[in-house]
Design an enzyme around this catalytic site. Sequence first.
Site, PDB file in Angstrom:
ATOM      1  N   HIS A 107       0.813  -1.208   0.000  1.00 49.62           N
ATOM      2  CA  HIS A 107       0.000   0.000   0.000  1.00 49.62           C
ATOM      3  C   HIS A 107       0.853   1.268   0.000  1.00 49.62           C
ATOM      4  O   HIS A 107       0.353   2.343  -0.331  1.00 49.62           O
ATOM      5  CB  HIS A 107      -0.962  -0.014   1.182  1.00 49.62           C
ATOM      6  N   HIS A 270      -2.607 -12.387  -1.824  1.00 39.88           N
ATOM      7  CA  HIS A 270      -3.655 -12.975  -0.993  1.00 39.88           C
ATOM      8  C   HIS A 270      -3.350 -14.410  -0.589  1.00 39.88           C
ATOM      9  O   HIS A 270      -4.170 -15.042   0.080  1.00 39.88           O
ATOM     10  CB  HIS A 270      -5.011 -12.880  -1.704  1.00 39.88           C
TER      11      HIS A 270
END
Length: 741
Positions: A107, A270
Site C-alpha cells: 500500500h 492474498h
Amino acid sequence: MKINTLPTLSALTLAMSLALGAGMATAQEQATGNQFWWPEKLNLSPLRQNAIESNPYGSDYRYAEAFNTLDLDAVKKDIKALMTESQDWWPADYGHYGPFFIRMAWHSAGVYRIFDGRGGAAGGQQRFEPLNSWPADNVSLDKARRLLWPIKQKYGSKLSWGDLMVLTGNVALESMGFKTFGFGGGRVDDWEAEMVNWGSEKAWLDNKRHNGKGELAKPMGATQMGLIYVNPEGPNGVPDPLASAKEIRDTFGRMAMNDEETVALIAGGHTFGKAHGAHDPAKCVGADPAAAGIEEQGLGWKNKCGKGHSEDTVTSGLEGAWSSNPTKWTMEYLTWLYTFDWVQTKSPAGHIQWTPADGKAANLVPDAHLPDKRHAPIMFTSDIALKADPIYREITTRFLKNPQEFELAFAKAWFKLTHRDLGPKARYLGADVPAEALIWQDPIPALDHPLIDNADIKALGNKILASGLTVPELVRTAWASASSFRGTDMRGGANGARIRLEPMMNWQANNPKELAKVLAKLEKVQKDFNGSLKGSKKVSLADVIVLGGSVAVEKAAKEAGVVISVPFTPGRMDATQVQTDVNSFAVLEPAADGFRNYYSKDSSLSPAEMLIERANMLNLTVPEMTVLVGGLRALDANSAGVKHGVFTDKPGVLSNDFFVNLLDMSTKWRKSDKQEGIYEGQDRNSGKLKWTATPVDLIFGSHSELRAVSEVYGAQDGQDRFIQDFVKAWNKVMNADRFDI
C-alpha cells in the site's frame, strides 16, 4: 510556608493555564486565508514543497552515500527477527507479522499511477496525510510502521522510511518461504505530504471520478476516494465479479501492470495473511491517526470492542483468510479458488464476501489467535473476478497448472510494484539489485567508450553552429528532449535520445516536421564528428542534442552582449527502439507545456495551472520557472514557432525583453476577439497592436508573486542576473536525468 506555597501555586497556575490555553486554542477561529477570498488565484505551493529547509539532515546530506555504508544483510537479519517478535500492544496474526508488513509495503508502493508518476513508495509518503489516514485500505498500517520504529531508530539516516517499508515487505516474503526477485534502495524520504490530486470528493469512499460512460478520470488510479485500487466488495460495494474485473484491469493498468502482472499480484498477495472485520467499524473504531487525540501520538483507529486487537481486530470490515497456512507460500489461493463454488455471505461487520458452498470447508482455516477455533476460507468479490473474467481465468488456470511460472510472475510483479517509481536502474542502490534489465525501467545502454574532452566539446559545438540550424531550432529540440523528464517517477529526460524514437518523435508539442529536420542534421554532425575522432572516443546523439541547445544559448547570450559558458557534461547514451516501450512512454506526452506556449485540448487544467504542473515535474522553483519562461520566449522557442509571448524585436537573442515589455505600462492588454484564449497588447495611446500573449505569458504580470520575480529580471540591472539564472535553470533541466553525475 511561603517557600513551599509558591511552587505549588506556580504548578497549579501552569496546569490551569495549559488547560485554559488548550480550550481557547480550540475555540479560536482560524484566520481566513487568501485562497478563500481569491479561490481562482494560481497556487504556487507545488513549487515550494519539500524545500531543503524542511530537511533536518541539511543540504550536505547525501542519502545514497549513507545507504551504501549499510550492512544490508545485517539490516535484513534484524527485520526478519522482528517478524516473529509479537508485541502485546499489537499481537501478530498467527505469530508472524509478515503478511501485515506485505500489506504495508504494497500500500506504500501501490498508490503509484502512470499518468503523472505520482504516488509510490519513494518519499515514505505513507507516513503523512492523507495516506496515513485512508479508511479501509490503510487502517492499522500506523501500527505496522510503529513496529518498525526500532529498526529505523537503529539505522537512522542510513535507511529511509521509503526503503525500509519496501525492504521489510521483501524480507516478509522471504521469511515465509518465497524467493523475491531483488531489492534496490535509493528512496529519499520526504518531510511533508506531497501535493497530489487524489480526487475532488469530500467524503471517504465517495465516487465522483467517473464520467457518464463509467470511465475513470485521469490521472486517478483508484475507483473511490481513500482506496488504493478498487472496492474489494465490488464497484461501489455491488458484488459483481465481472464488473469488478473491469475495474481491476483499469486501475492496475493505471499502475503500469498488465493482466498477467495483475493476476500474479492479487493471487500472490492474498496467499498470505487475512482480512479483519471482527466487529462493525462504525460501532467500534475511533478516529484515524490524523484526527485522533494528541495523546494517541500518531496512532489511530482505536478499537473499543473486545481486546481492541487480536481476534477483535477491525480494518477493512471483511473477515477471514484465503489459505490454511497464511504465513507460508503455497498454491492454496488458486487451488481453492477453483476447487470450491463460492457463495455470497457477510462478515461479522456486515461486509459482503464469499465462502465455499461446501460445508466441509468450514474448518479449513485456523484462527489467527485462538488455537481452538477454525474458519472457512474467504474470497473478496475482487478475488472471484479472477475466476469470472475470461482473460483472468486463462491466466489463473495456467498459473495453477504451472506453480513455478506463477512464482516467477509474482516475484517480478512484486519487484515492479515496489520499484516502479524509483526510476531507471542507475538509481538503484545495494547488493540485491538484480542484474536483469527490465523494459519498464526504461533501459539505456551502458557507457562503452571514452568520452570527448573539452577541446572536442568546443570543436563539436562549432560544428553544430555551422550546420545551418538556427538558435530557436537548437533550443526547441534540446528543450523537447530534456523537458520530457518528470521528477515524480524519474522517467523521461535527454539521456537515451528517445526524442528520435516512437512515440516521442511524433508528439505534437515537439513539432514533428521541424524535429525530423533538426535531428537529421544533428545526426550527420554526430556521424562526421565521430569519424574524425582518434581512438575509440565517441559522442552520442543524446549529447549532441543537449550540446546543440547549450551552444545556441551561449550564442544568444553573446548577441545580447554577455559572454557566458553553459556547462556541459558528456556521457549520455542512445537507447534503441527495442529498449523503448511505446505504450509506456505514451503517458509522458505533454498535454501542455507552458515553457513552449503549447496547450492542447487534452489538458485537464488551465494553461497557467498546467505550467505549474510542468514546472513541478521538472523540480523547478518559482524563480527558475519564471526565468526559463522569459528566456525561452526571448529565444523564440515556442512550439511550432508561434509568436505569442515573444515580446522582443530581436527573437533568438537571450535578452530580458520578455520582462521589460510585459511590465511596460505603455501596453494595454485585452482579450482577442479573433482567437479564444489569446490576448492582444496594444499601445495605450495609439491602439496599435504590439504583442499577442497567452494566459501563461500574462500570469507573470498579473500574479502578485510572479510579478515580484519578474520585476527583478525586468529591472535596468536585471539583464546579467537574468542570463546567469537562465543558464543555471537551463542546465538543471538538461541534466535532470543524469543520475550518474
